[in-house]
Structures are given as C-alpha cells and as structure tokens.
Write a protein that holds these residues in place. Structure first.
Motif, PDB file in Angstrom:
ATOM      1  N   UNK A 107      25.278  -7.255 -50.186  1.00  0.00           N
ATOM      2  CA  UNK A 107      24.313  -8.181 -49.617  1.00  0.00           C
ATOM      3  C   UNK A 107      23.321  -7.518 -48.660  1.00  0.00           C
ATOM      4  N   UNK A 108      23.799  -6.553 -47.848  1.00  0.00           N
ATOM      5  CA  UNK A 108      22.934  -5.974 -46.824  1.00  0.00           C
ATOM      6  C   UNK A 108      22.974  -4.452 -46.867  1.00  0.00           C
ATOM      7  N   UNK A 109      21.843  -3.869 -46.507  1.00  0.00           N
ATOM      8  CA  UNK A 109      21.738  -2.421 -46.328  1.00  0.00           C
ATOM      9  C   UNK A 109      21.435  -2.141 -44.866  1.00  0.00           C
ATOM     10  N   UNK A 149      18.615  -4.123 -42.581  1.00  0.00           N
ATOM     11  CA  UNK A 149      18.502  -3.979 -41.137  1.00  0.00           C
ATOM     12  C   UNK A 149      18.229  -2.515 -40.801  1.00  0.00           C
ATOM     13  N   UNK A 150      17.436  -2.310 -39.751  1.00  0.00           N
ATOM     14  CA  UNK A 150      17.040  -0.970 -39.339  1.00  0.00           C
ATOM     15  C   UNK A 150      17.522  -0.736 -37.914  1.00  0.00           C
ATOM     16  N   UNK A 151      18.255   0.365 -37.726  1.00  0.00           N
ATOM     17  CA  UNK A 151      18.810   0.702 -36.419  1.00  0.00           C
ATOM     18  C   UNK A 151      18.336   2.102 -36.044  1.00  0.00           C
ATOM     19  N   UNK A 152      17.657   2.216 -34.932  1.00  0.00           N
ATOM     20  CA  UNK A 152      17.251   3.515 -34.400  1.00  0.00           C
ATOM     21  C   UNK A 152      18.228   3.904 -33.309  1.00  0.00           C
ATOM     22  N   UNK A 153      18.761   5.120 -33.388  1.00  0.00           N
ATOM     23  CA  UNK A 153      19.694   5.623 -32.380  1.00  0.00           C
ATOM     24  C   UNK A 153      19.035   6.811 -31.691  1.00  0.00           C
ATOM     25  N   UNK A 198      27.529   5.818 -35.007  1.00  0.00           N
ATOM     26  CA  UNK A 198      27.422   4.668 -34.103  1.00  0.00           C
ATOM     27  C   UNK A 198      26.535   3.590 -34.719  1.00  0.00           C
ATOM     28  N   UNK A 199      25.459   3.996 -35.377  1.00  0.00           N
ATOM     29  CA  UNK A 199      24.611   3.022 -36.064  1.00  0.00           C
ATOM     30  C   UNK A 199      25.360   2.310 -37.171  1.00  0.00           C
ATOM     31  N   UNK A 200      26.138   3.047 -37.926  1.00  0.00           N
ATOM     32  CA  UNK A 200      26.950   2.430 -38.977  1.00  0.00           C
ATOM     33  C   UNK A 200      27.982   1.475 -38.397  1.00  0.00           C
ATOM     34  N   UNK A 260      26.845  -3.835 -46.220  1.00  0.00           N
ATOM     35  CA  UNK A 260      27.857  -3.403 -47.190  1.00  0.00           C
ATOM     36  C   UNK A 260      27.530  -1.998 -47.676  1.00  0.00           C
ATOM     37  N   UNK A 261      26.233  -1.699 -47.676  1.00  0.00           N
ATOM     38  CA  UNK A 261      25.749  -0.349 -47.948  1.00  0.00           C
ATOM     39  C   UNK A 261      25.182   0.200 -46.645  1.00  0.00           C
ATOM     40  N   UNK A 262      25.493   1.441 -46.337  1.00  0.00           N
ATOM     41  CA  UNK A 262      24.980   2.073 -45.119  1.00  0.00           C
ATOM     42  C   UNK A 262      24.231   3.342 -45.509  1.00  0.00           C
TER      43      UNK A 262
END
Length: 428
Positions: free
Chosen positions: A4-6, A43-47, A82-84, A90-92
């Motif tokens: 469902x989500x990346x 979703x986008x995560x900047x670390x 940490x972002x994961x 479901x996909x990272x």
C-alpha cells in the motif's frame, strides 16, 4: 501480498546545495510512482545526519515531508534505518540527497519489486547512462566481482544508493552497519541469505557538492563488510576459494618436474625446492579444505543460516563426514606408510637410509594430512555435541513452556469451576 505505501528515506549530511531540488523532484514523482505501481501513497522522510549547514532549514520548509534531525553525525546507514523505523511503508527505499539519482526511477523499482516478488530491487549505476567517475566505477566492479566469486551469485553494483526493499525482508538483512558501508553490507547479506535481488540499469548523474566517500578508506570498509557477510553466512566459500588457489599454484609449480620424471624416470636435485614448497602449500590447502567443511557445519547451528549450500560445498561436506572421512584417513595412512616403509625397513636392518628425498617429502605430507584429518574428526565431534545440546535445550524449553501453559490452563479451569460451584444456584 498487497503493498500500500512506499517510504522513501533521504539521508543528508551537509547537502544544502542539492537537498531542496532532491525533495522537490521526489514530491513531483509521487503521482507517477503511485500510478505505475498501484500503491496508495508515498511518504518522504529526510534524515539530517548531523548537518551543520542549511540542510535542515531547507528540508523543513517543505510541509509535505517528515524531517528527522540527528544532532550529531551517526552515519549514512543509521540515518536510513531510523527513517525506515519511523516510516509506515510496506516497501521501504532510499536515495542519495546529492542529485545523482532520478526519483521517478522509484516507479520502475516498485513495479519490479511487486511483479517479480523481489526482496531487494536496486538501480545499477554502471549502465550506459552512468556518469560515475572512473575510479569509483572500477572499485565497484572489483567489489562486485569478489562478492560474486565468494557467494556464487552475480550483482553488478554492490553499493547502489537507490533501492527498494520489502519491509518483511529486513529481518533477514539486519543487523546492518551505520556507516557508508551500509549498502555493500546489504548486498552481501541479501546474496548470502538467498534473497531475491534484482538490478535495473538507471541513469546516474554527477553529484552536486563535495563527495563524502573516501576511495581508500571506504573501499577498505567495503571489502571488510563483504568478507564479514561471507563469514557470517557462507564461511566455507572463503576457505574453498583459498583451497582452489593452492591447488592451482601446486599444479603450476609441479608441472615441469612431473613432465621431467615421465620423460627421464628421475628427478634432479634442484627440484627438491619445488617439492618442499608444494608440500607446504598442499598442507595449507588441506587445512583450508577441512576448515571449509568444519565452518559449514558450525554455520548450520545459526538460526539465520539457510539450509541450501552450493554444489562444491555440499561435496566437501559429504566428503569429510562419516565413513568418507574414515576412508580418506585410512587411505592417506596407507600412502604415507607406502612411501616411507622401504626406508624404515632399510634403517632397521642397516642403520642407514638411502631412500630418495622425494619419497620422504611425499610420506611426510601424507602423514601430516592424517594428523590434520584426525584433529578435524575430533573437532567435528565437538560441534556435533554442541548441536545436540542446543537442540535438546530448545526441545526442553518448548516442553517446559507447554507444561507451564497446560498448568496455567488447568489452574484457570479449577478456579473457574470452584467459583461456579460456590456460586448460588437459582432454580426457577
């Protein structure tokens, strides 16, 4: 499985020159990724990994992304993990913040992961559209060759900075290091664990800003982590590779003396040096061969080790186990005594030895091999005892847990029955 989500993680260390453009391109690519792969969202995560420039401020100016800030530098791999951990996909996946990778390529990575049931799908930077510097391209090819040689499976780009991974596959990949050697470690563990890994050639552009990679130091760490991955899951591969090199060296060194003997039925005195070197290398090669069988058995005690082994590894394991090992030990004992027996008889009767030096060297090698196999037999017995004890402990713990569960259920039933018996009965 229905994905469902990346989750896309962008690790960044002082990338103020490129981070804004990378985030904008990721946001623009979301619709294409969702449409092509059938996902519900991205979703986008900047670390920020201890950035001291304007990286954090630029990233926080985008409302549609999540920003995680490390006050101190913890490492490239630590930022991705940490972002994961905080992501819900479901996909990272991840990509570098330096502008070298096109975020729209996630469409193809996700589509391939889902349709091909891949555990890890990565973009190979060594395709025809790559602008990777020659020194890094050469280093990547060397690492890929070594990893393929040791694990028997081919991958062209061991350190690719753009990947998609099934979250369920992370349990087979962890633990992974915190530094820049995060990516080759993942490649090694994926190959060693027989996960399904797929490569797709991708366009790779010149990075924006200064590279954080040290060709010498990080190259050494890449080699180290590849070796550790092999030792963890397939240690016999390294020893078999060493044994193969020993055999090739002996064949090369002994070729001329063998040819000379078959032509003249004798050996010149100078050839003794080659015989001695061949004996030393042969003894070392035999040690490596036995170590291959032993470490293979030891690795099977690990719960993370897959049962399947390679063709040559399975031959070595069957060769140095049970009756086969006894036969080999007996054969080398007979060969050693055959080489040395005439000299023993001669010395017993005349107190002198005129036996040719080639028979002495051959006899010494074979008897030394007998000692090696005998010690190996004892070590294998020790490992078998450990294996039996571990299995017994696991079974006992399982039985204890079952007994405790049964006792708990019985106690609960007795309490419930007693309570029911003491309660008043109303008869209408």
């Amino acid at each position: 499985m229905d994905y469902k989500w990346l989750t896309i993680v962008i690790p960044a260390l002082n990338e103020q020159a490129a981070i804004g453009d990378t985030i904008a391109r990721c946001l623009d690519a979301r619709a294409e990724i969702i449409h092509s792969s059938g996902l519900e969202g991205v979703e986008i995560i900047v670390v920020s990994d201890g950035s001291t420039d304007g990286t954090v401020e630029i990233a926080q100016s985008y409302d549609e992304i999540q920003v995680i800030v490390f006050e101190k530098n913890q490492g490239y791999g630590a930022a991705i993990k940490e972002g994961w951990r905080q992501g819900r996909g479901d996909l990272v996946g991840f990509l570098d913040a330096d502008g070298t990778c096109d975020p729209r390529f996630f469409s193809q990575l996700c589509q391939t992961t889902i349709s091909e049931h891949a555990d890890v799908t990565l973009g190979s930077r060594l395709g025809p559209d790559s602008q990777m510097p020659m020194i890094r391209r050469t280093g990547n090819r060397i690492f890929a060759f070594l990893l393929g040689l040791l694990c028997g499976r081919k991958v062209t780009d061991t350190a690719s900075g753009m990947r998609v991974v099934r979250r369920q596959a992370l349990k087979h990949l962890y633990p992974l290091p915190d530094g820049l050697h995060f990516t080759p470690a993942m490649s090694a563990r994926a190959l060693m664990n027989h996960l399904r890994i797929i490569e797709i050639p991708m366009k790779y552009e010149e990075r924006i800003g200064e590279s954080k990679l040290s060709a010498l130091w990080d190259g050494f760490r890449f080699l180290k982590v590849i070796g550790e991955g092999v030792l963890c899951y397939r240690p016999e591969k390294i020893f078999l590779a060493g044994f193969t090199l020993c055999v090739l060296f002996i064949l090369l060194l002994a070729a001329y003396p063998a040819e000379f003997y078959f032509q003249h039925r004798r050996l010149d005195e100078w050839m003794i040096y080659r015989f001695v070197v061949c004996q030393l290398v042969g003894s070392f090669g035999m040690m490596l061969l036995l170590a291959s069988a032993l470490t293979n058995r030891m690795a099977q005690l690990s719960s993370r080790r897959e049962e399947s082994v390679g063709f040559w590894s399975s031959i070595v394991v069957s060769l140095f186990s049970g009756k086969s090992l006894i036969f080999i030990t007996g054969l080398f004992t007979l060969l050693g005594m055959g080489f040395l027996w005439p000299g023993i008889v001669e010395y017993a009767s005349t107190r002198t030895i005129t036996l040719h030096w080639s028979r002495l060297i051959a006899g010494a090698f074979t008897l030394f091999t007998v000692m090696q196999t005998s010690i190996f037999f004892i070590l294998m017995k020790v490992v078998e005892i450990w294996s039996y004890e571990q299995t017994s402990l696991k079974n006992n713990r399982g039985e204890s847990a079952s007994a405790e569960s049964f006792e708990s259920r019985s106690t609960h039933y007795q309490k419930r029955t007693t309570s029911a018996d003491l309660s008043p009965r109303i008869i209408k």
